[in-house]
Design an enzyme around this catalytic site. Structure first.
Site, PDB file in Angstrom:
ATOM      1  N   ASP A  17       0.839  -1.212   0.000  1.00 41.43           N
ATOM      2  CA  ASP A  17       0.000   0.000   0.000  1.00 41.43           C
ATOM      3  C   ASP A  17       0.868   1.253   0.000  1.00 41.43           C
ATOM      4  O   ASP A  17       2.035   1.218   0.401  1.00 41.43           O
ATOM      5  CB  ASP A  17      -0.863   0.044   1.272  1.00 41.43           C
ATOM      6  N   HIS A  44       4.050  -2.215   3.065  1.00 42.18           N
ATOM      7  CA  HIS A  44       4.040  -0.867   2.466  1.00 42.18           C
ATOM      8  C   HIS A  44       5.364  -0.621   1.753  1.00 42.18           C
ATOM      9  O   HIS A  44       6.427  -0.808   2.371  1.00 42.18           O
ATOM     10  CB  HIS A  44       3.849   0.191   3.558  1.00 42.18           C
TER      11      HIS A  44
HETATM   12 ZN    ZN Z   1      -2.664   3.341   3.104  1.00 40.64          ZN
END
Ligand code: ZN
Length: 252
Positions: free
Chosen positions: A70, A215
């Site tokens: 993400d 991430h």
């Molecule tokens: Zn996010």
């Protein structure tokens, strides 16, 4: 019926029952406290499917996992892509529209190397979840248009920022016909500073069908990713794409 509506219906019926039973105020307080906790957990835990149906885990009988990222594109994304290539792994990248427009070359690298990209909002601001329904639909539409400018195709995949869902997010998902993609293993790589701890957290939680959330903005994401991939391979997991792990559900 969505779990949110079932919970509200339960609260109404329980209230009527308590009124008829003529119980003390404590019983009402206890009921509303329980309902509030359930609703709160439903907001922060996407896997509870409270406000929207989200795909969070694949087939529990198959030794397969999927890896997702993400908040990119980010300068670290290229390092991530090199590690993925090294092990021939295809991942899912949920990108922020604004960042994608600012870093088009990185997004092109993601798609050129055969990874899936999806919508993770256009701005990813803290107030994303509390804007009006119209503004949210507009923001997600803008992010979808950005994705289309790279892939040439209409995007249907959406990962709610912070994994938070509420009636507004649920509305936008339904209105736009999006497929909400959650996760079953949260690495907490943005808050745990020690890469080894992040990896151990993932090792402890991973199971057949797991969808892992990472991430590409995390400082040591290349080290974390390589360690996780090695662990999965050593434990006979097959790392597959989102399309593969969700099978036919992915095309709904
Ligand atoms: Zn996010």
């Amino acid at each position: 019926m969505l779990r949110f509506y079932s919970t509200i219906l339960f609260a109404i019926l329980a209230t009527i029952a308590l009124i008829l039973a003529d119980v003390s105020a404590i019983a009402f307080i206890a009921l509303y406290l329980i309902v509030s906790v359930i609703v709160f957990l439903g907001v922060i835990k996407i896997e509870m499917q409270f406000f929207a149906k989200s795909l969070c885990r694949g087939d529990k009988t198959k030794q397969e996992v999927a890896i997702t990222f993400d908040d990119g594109p980010h300068r670290n994304t290229l390092k991530v892509l090199d590690i993925l290539d090294k092990y021939s792994v295809k991942a899912g990248f949920f990108i922020i529209g604004k960042k994608a427009n600012e870093n088009p070359d990185i997004v092109k690298e993601i798609t050129n190397r055969g990874h899936i990209i999806g919508n993770h909002s256009y701005y990813h601001k803290g107030a994303f979840d509390i804007q009006s329904r119209k503004k949210m639909v507009n923001e997600l539409t803008k992010a979808n248009e950005t994705i289309k400018s790279f892939t040439g195709e209409e995007n249907k995949l959406f990962r709610p920022p912070y994994g938070i869902t509420n009636p507004i997010v649920g509305y936008a998902i339904k209105k736009m016909g999006l497929i909400s993609i959650g996760w079953s293993v949260r690495s907490l790589d943005t808050s745990i500073k020690d890469p080894d701890k992040v990896c151990r957290r993932v090792y402890k939680r991973v199971k057949p069908g797991s969808v892992i959330l990472l991430h590409d903005t995390t400082k040591d994401i290349d080290v974390i990713l390589e360690n996780i991939i090695k662990y999965l391979i050593n434990n006979n997991y097959k790392i597959v794409s989102l399309k593969k792990i969700f099978g036919t559900k992915f095309d709904i």
